[in-house]
Design a protein around this motif. Structure first.
Motif, PDB file in Angstrom:
ATOM      1  N   ARG A  20       0.839  -1.198   0.000  1.00  0.00           N
ATOM      2  CA  ARG A  20       0.000   0.000   0.000  1.00  0.00           C
ATOM      3  C   ARG A  20       0.876   1.252   0.000  1.00  0.00           C
ATOM      4  O   ARG A  20       0.662   2.171  -0.770  1.00  0.00           O
ATOM      5  CB  ARG A  20      -0.916   0.012   1.226  1.00  0.00           C
ATOM      6  N   ARG A  21       1.883   1.263   0.864  1.00  0.00           N
ATOM      7  CA  ARG A  21       2.782   2.411   0.961  1.00  0.00           C
ATOM      8  C   ARG A  21       3.569   2.605  -0.346  1.00  0.00           C
ATOM      9  O   ARG A  21       3.719   3.711  -0.824  1.00  0.00           O
ATOM     10  CB  ARG A  21       3.739   2.244   2.136  1.00  0.00           C
ATOM     11  N   LEU A  24       1.239   4.165  -2.892  1.00  0.00           N
ATOM     12  CA  LEU A  24       0.994   5.584  -2.606  1.00  0.00           C
ATOM     13  C   LEU A  24       2.216   6.449  -2.918  1.00  0.00           C
ATOM     14  O   LEU A  24       2.086   7.531  -3.494  1.00  0.00           O
ATOM     15  CB  LEU A  24       0.606   5.776  -1.142  1.00  0.00           C
ATOM     16  N   ASN A  96       1.003  13.053   6.521  1.00  0.00           N
ATOM     17  CA  ASN A  96       0.093  11.939   6.297  1.00  0.00           C
ATOM     18  C   ASN A  96       0.086  11.621   4.800  1.00  0.00           C
ATOM     19  O   ASN A  96      -0.223  12.499   3.990  1.00  0.00           O
ATOM     20  CB  ASN A  96      -1.309  12.320   6.787  1.00  0.00           C
ATOM     21  N   ASP A  98      -1.963  10.141   2.817  1.00  0.00           N
ATOM     22  CA  ASP A  98      -3.219  10.458   2.134  1.00  0.00           C
ATOM     23  C   ASP A  98      -3.318  11.962   1.868  1.00  0.00           C
ATOM     24  O   ASP A  98      -3.753  12.390   0.792  1.00  0.00           O
ATOM     25  CB  ASP A  98      -4.418  10.011   2.966  1.00  0.00           C
ATOM     26  N   ASP A  99      -2.910  12.772   2.850  1.00  0.00           N
ATOM     27  CA  ASP A  99      -2.931  14.225   2.681  1.00  0.00           C
ATOM     28  C   ASP A  99      -1.950  14.674   1.598  1.00  0.00           C
ATOM     29  O   ASP A  99      -2.262  15.549   0.794  1.00  0.00           O
ATOM     30  CB  ASP A  99      -2.595  14.940   3.990  1.00  0.00           C
ATOM     31  N   THR A 102      -3.396  13.906  -1.756  1.00  0.00           N
ATOM     32  CA  THR A 102      -4.525  14.796  -2.025  1.00  0.00           C
ATOM     33  C   THR A 102      -4.050  16.191  -2.421  1.00  0.00           C
ATOM     34  O   THR A 102      -4.580  16.787  -3.367  1.00  0.00           O
ATOM     35  CB  THR A 102      -5.455  14.873  -0.796  1.00  0.00           C
ATOM     36  N   ILE A 126      -5.443   2.254  -4.833  1.00  0.00           N
ATOM     37  CA  ILE A 126      -5.443   2.883  -3.506  1.00  0.00           C
ATOM     38  C   ILE A 126      -5.409   4.393  -3.649  1.00  0.00           C
ATOM     39  O   ILE A 126      -6.190   5.113  -3.022  1.00  0.00           O
ATOM     40  CB  ILE A 126      -4.243   2.390  -2.673  1.00  0.00           C
ATOM     41  N   GLY A 127      -4.506   4.907  -4.486  1.00  0.00           N
ATOM     42  CA  GLY A 127      -4.391   6.346  -4.710  1.00  0.00           C
ATOM     43  C   GLY A 127      -5.639   6.921  -5.340  1.00  0.00           C
ATOM     44  O   GLY A 127      -6.097   8.001  -4.967  1.00  0.00           O
ATOM     45  N   GLU A 129      -8.676   5.859  -5.039  1.00  0.00           N
ATOM     46  CA  GLU A 129      -9.738   5.918  -4.029  1.00  0.00           C
ATOM     47  C   GLU A 129      -9.561   7.141  -3.124  1.00  0.00           C
ATOM     48  O   GLU A 129     -10.518   7.856  -2.827  1.00  0.00           O
ATOM     49  CB  GLU A 129      -9.739   4.648  -3.187  1.00  0.00           C
ATOM     50  N   ILE A 130      -8.330   7.406  -2.705  1.00  0.00           N
ATOM     51  CA  ILE A 130      -8.050   8.567  -1.852  1.00  0.00           C
ATOM     52  C   ILE A 130      -8.407   9.855  -2.570  1.00  0.00           C
ATOM     53  O   ILE A 130      -9.072  10.729  -2.020  1.00  0.00           O
ATOM     54  CB  ILE A 130      -6.566   8.570  -1.423  1.00  0.00           C
ATOM     55  N   GLN A 133     -12.157  10.536  -3.049  1.00  0.00           N
ATOM     56  CA  GLN A 133     -12.811  11.007  -1.827  1.00  0.00           C
ATOM     57  C   GLN A 133     -12.541  12.485  -1.569  1.00  0.00           C
ATOM     58  O   GLN A 133     -13.262  13.126  -0.815  1.00  0.00           O
ATOM     59  CB  GLN A 133     -12.371  10.172  -0.633  1.00  0.00           C
TER      60      GLN A 133
END
Length: 144
Positions: A20-21, A24, A96, A98-99, A102, A126-127, A129-130, A133
């Motif tokens: 996952r990491r 991302l 973070n 995800d931040d 984004t 994964i990316g 989906e983030i 959102q």
């Protein structure tokens, strides 16, 4: 204005075994590279991408900010961060993942509004989906 993305080279390469990491971080680097190509569109003076290895000090490339956390009573430097320096000299630090993704996707969104070419980056599931959102402007369907 300048931004600097700092990532762990070993995580980026998948050496640490966290898929996952790795996905991302690769998404982040891909976004940052696309932003770098079109930086003038959103008035960025520079985009730095710093890939840090375990066998080096990991100093920033250009923006003198390093974030840290405390783990097991020891200070540990964060190996992933995005630093954004504004026109006023203030710096925003995002740690973070995800931040970070984004914010980078938001920059690409702004670039896409100003250029005719496709600046889309193929994100991992994964990316994607983030970012979906985050509800960024260019990705939203027009309201009728």
């Amino acid at each position: 204005m300048r931004i600097e993305l700092r990532v762990c080279q070993h995580c980026l390469d998948g050496d640490h075994g966290n898929e996952r990491r790795t996905a991302l971080l690769n998404d982040m680097v891909d976004c940052a590279e696309q932003i770098k190509t079109h930086k003038e569109v959103i008035d960025l003076d520079a985009v730095h991408i710093r890939k840090v290895r375990d066998d080096e000090q990991g100093k920033p490339a250009a923006l003198p900010v390093v974030s840290a956390t405390i783990q097991n009573d020891q200070v540990v430097l964060n190996d992933t961060q995005l630093v954004a320096e504004g026109q006023d000299g203030n710096m925003l630090v995002y740690t973070n993942p995800d931040d970070v993704l984004t914010v980078l996707a938001g920059n690409l969104d702004e670039i896409s509004k100003a250029v005719t070419e496709d600046v889309t980056v193929d994100l991992s599931s994964i990316g994607a989906e983030i970012v979906s959102q985050a509800n960024l402007g260019a990705n939203r369907e027009e309201q009728q």
